[in-house]
Scaffold this active site. Structure first.
Site, PDB file in Angstrom:
ATOM      1  N   GLU A   1      -6.243  -3.951  10.041  1.00  0.00           N
ATOM      2  CA  GLU A   1      -5.203  -4.146   9.031  1.00  0.00           C
ATOM      3  C   GLU A   1      -4.134  -5.117   9.534  1.00  0.00           C
ATOM      4  O   GLU A   1      -3.682  -5.990   8.809  1.00  0.00           O
ATOM      5  CB  GLU A   1      -4.550  -2.809   8.654  1.00  0.00           C
ATOM      6  CG  GLU A   1      -5.462  -1.867   7.876  1.00  0.00           C
ATOM      7  CD  GLU A   1      -5.980  -2.462   6.573  1.00  0.00           C
ATOM      8  OE1 GLU A   1      -5.417  -3.472   6.099  1.00  0.00           O
ATOM      9  OE2 GLU A   1      -6.965  -1.942   6.040  1.00  0.00           O
TER      10      GLU A   1
ATOM     11  N   HIS B   1      -9.544 -10.009   5.366  1.00  0.00           N
ATOM     12  CA  HIS B   1     -10.526  -8.963   5.707  1.00  0.00           C
ATOM     13  C   HIS B   1     -11.945  -9.542   5.657  1.00  0.00           C
ATOM     14  O   HIS B   1     -12.769  -9.271   6.529  1.00  0.00           O
ATOM     15  CB  HIS B   1     -10.445  -7.788   4.726  1.00  0.00           C
ATOM     16  CG  HIS B   1      -9.403  -6.764   5.063  1.00  0.00           C
ATOM     17  ND1 HIS B   1      -9.281  -6.198   6.320  1.00  0.00           N
ATOM     18  CD2 HIS B   1      -8.449  -6.173   4.287  1.00  0.00           C
ATOM     19  CE1 HIS B   1      -8.278  -5.312   6.297  1.00  0.00           C
ATOM     20  NE2 HIS B   1      -7.755  -5.283   5.092  1.00  0.00           N
TER      21      HIS B   1
ATOM     22  N   HIS C   1      -4.176 -11.258   2.450  1.00  0.00           N
ATOM     23  CA  HIS C   1      -4.592 -10.099   3.239  1.00  0.00           C
ATOM     24  C   HIS C   1      -6.055  -9.746   2.936  1.00  0.00           C
ATOM     25  O   HIS C   1      -6.852  -9.517   3.849  1.00  0.00           O
ATOM     26  CB  HIS C   1      -3.658  -8.925   2.923  1.00  0.00           C
ATOM     27  CG  HIS C   1      -3.987  -7.654   3.617  1.00  0.00           C
ATOM     28  ND1 HIS C   1      -3.409  -7.285   4.808  1.00  0.00           N
ATOM     29  CD2 HIS C   1      -4.863  -6.664   3.296  1.00  0.00           C
ATOM     30  CE1 HIS C   1      -3.901  -6.114   5.183  1.00  0.00           C
ATOM     31  NE2 HIS C   1      -4.797  -5.716   4.278  1.00  0.00           N
ATOM     32  N   GLU C   2      -6.417  -9.719   1.666  1.00  0.00           N
ATOM     33  CA  GLU C   2      -7.796  -9.355   1.293  1.00  0.00           C
ATOM     34  C   GLU C   2      -8.784 -10.425   1.737  1.00  0.00           C
ATOM     35  O   GLU C   2      -9.861 -10.120   2.254  1.00  0.00           O
ATOM     36  CB  GLU C   2      -7.895  -9.117  -0.222  1.00  0.00           C
ATOM     37  CG  GLU C   2      -7.091  -7.923  -0.731  1.00  0.00           C
ATOM     38  CD  GLU C   2      -7.405  -6.633   0.009  1.00  0.00           C
ATOM     39  OE1 GLU C   2      -8.553  -6.448   0.448  1.00  0.00           O
ATOM     40  OE2 GLU C   2      -6.485  -5.806   0.185  1.00  0.00           O
TER      41      GLU C   2
END
Ligand SMILES: [Zn+2]
Length: 303
Positions: free
Chosen positions: A236, A173, A169-170
């Site tokens: 997100e 981003h 997820h990070e």
């Protein structure tokens, strides 16, 4: 053009809200999701933030390289401070694990692009990972691939697949250049409002840089550097999707993100964990992970 984007861009929709109302070079697309994104750097334009520099002067980030160099310094300062305060976990089993999983994911992404015979859009990133001793259930990523995990999130991660879910997820981003997109939006908004009222404009600027609800943790004070902005729900959701894809490339279990989210909310009694700040609701989120499963297996095969 519109029809093509709609067909190719699955869940995130194809609208780019600023593009319609301003005279600008056309939107670019986020690689792999094809969501339209406004990114000044793709048009070779600098990001200018009024009053964001020294003594209230405008802050100018001329290009992505310059932005990432600045982020490098911010991240180093953050690490030095953490080291000084003896909360930077270096060379422990857990910190090595974080680094290892991060590396597995970004090298798998490299291989994925080599297999496709395409250029990896983040091949110039200098990925770095840190583990910070803190009860805060959080992890974050700065542009250019500077990642930090707080020990508070590890029990929620529970296992390697859980760490990979947060890590994916990070990394997503950074991959999708969400911070550059936010800075572009802030810059465009300022350009649009400048001249109307200088003081109001300054107020707005201040607000747009203050992340609400940081929980009083001094290590969230990285927000003051102005490059750590809350992401939109769309971003997100995009990071969830790409992150799930990236963890599958590296051979982690994509059943874990949905479970991770349930764990994240368990025992919270209405208090939203830091990591979930502006994230979509957990129920909705778990559902999405299930919906995406077959598409992920197809589009992001293990390398
Ligand atoms: Zn996020």
């Amino acid at each position: 053009m519109e029809a093509r984007i709609n067909r190719r861009s699955f869940v995130f929709g194809a609208s780019c809200s600023l593009c319609g109302s301003m005279i600008l070079p056309s939107c670019t697309q986020v690689p792999l999701t094809n969501r339209s994104q406004l990114n000044l750097y793709d048009s070779n334009l600098p990001i200018i933030l009024m009053g964001g520099g020294v003594a209230g002067l405008p802050k100018i980030y001329p290009n992505e390289k310059a932005l990432n160099q600045e982020v490098d310094k911010t991240y180093s300062r953050f690490l030095s401070k953490a080291k000084e305060d003896k909360i930077l976990l270096d060379n422990t089993d857990e910190s090595k694990k974080i680094e290892e999983i991060g590396k597995e994911i970004y090298t798998s992404l490299d291989t994925f692009y080599i297999n496709k015979r395409e250029k990896n859009p983040v091949e110039n990133f200098n990925w770095q990972f840190a583990l910070i001793e803190s009860d805060t259930k959080n992890a974050w990523c700065m542009p250019g691939g500077k990642i930090a995990f707080y020990t508070g999130i590890l029990p929620v991660c529970k296992n390697d697949d859980g760490i990979a879910a947060v890590m994916g997820h990070e990394i997503a981003h950074a991959f999708a250049r969400h911070t550059v997109e936010k800075l572009t939006q802030a810059s465009m908004m300022q350009m649009a409002t400048i001249g109307i009222s200088r003081s109001k404009y300054a107020e707005l600027l201040n607000k747009s840089f203050r992340v609400g609800n940081v929980g009083g943790n001094v290590y969230n004070s990285v927000v003051k550097y102005g490059i750590f902005l809350p992401f939109s729900r769309k971003m997100e959701s995009e990071a969830d999707y790409l992150g799930m894809g990236f963890m599958n490339l590296a051979g982690f279990n994509i059943k874990e993100p949905a479970k991770l989210w349930q764990r994240m909310m368990a025992g919270q009694e209405g208090r939203v964990p830091e990591f979930m700040g502006s994230h979509p609701s957990p129920d909705n989120r778990s559902k999405k992970f299930l919906e995406w499963e077959s598409e992920i297996l197809d589009k992001f095969p293990q390398v």
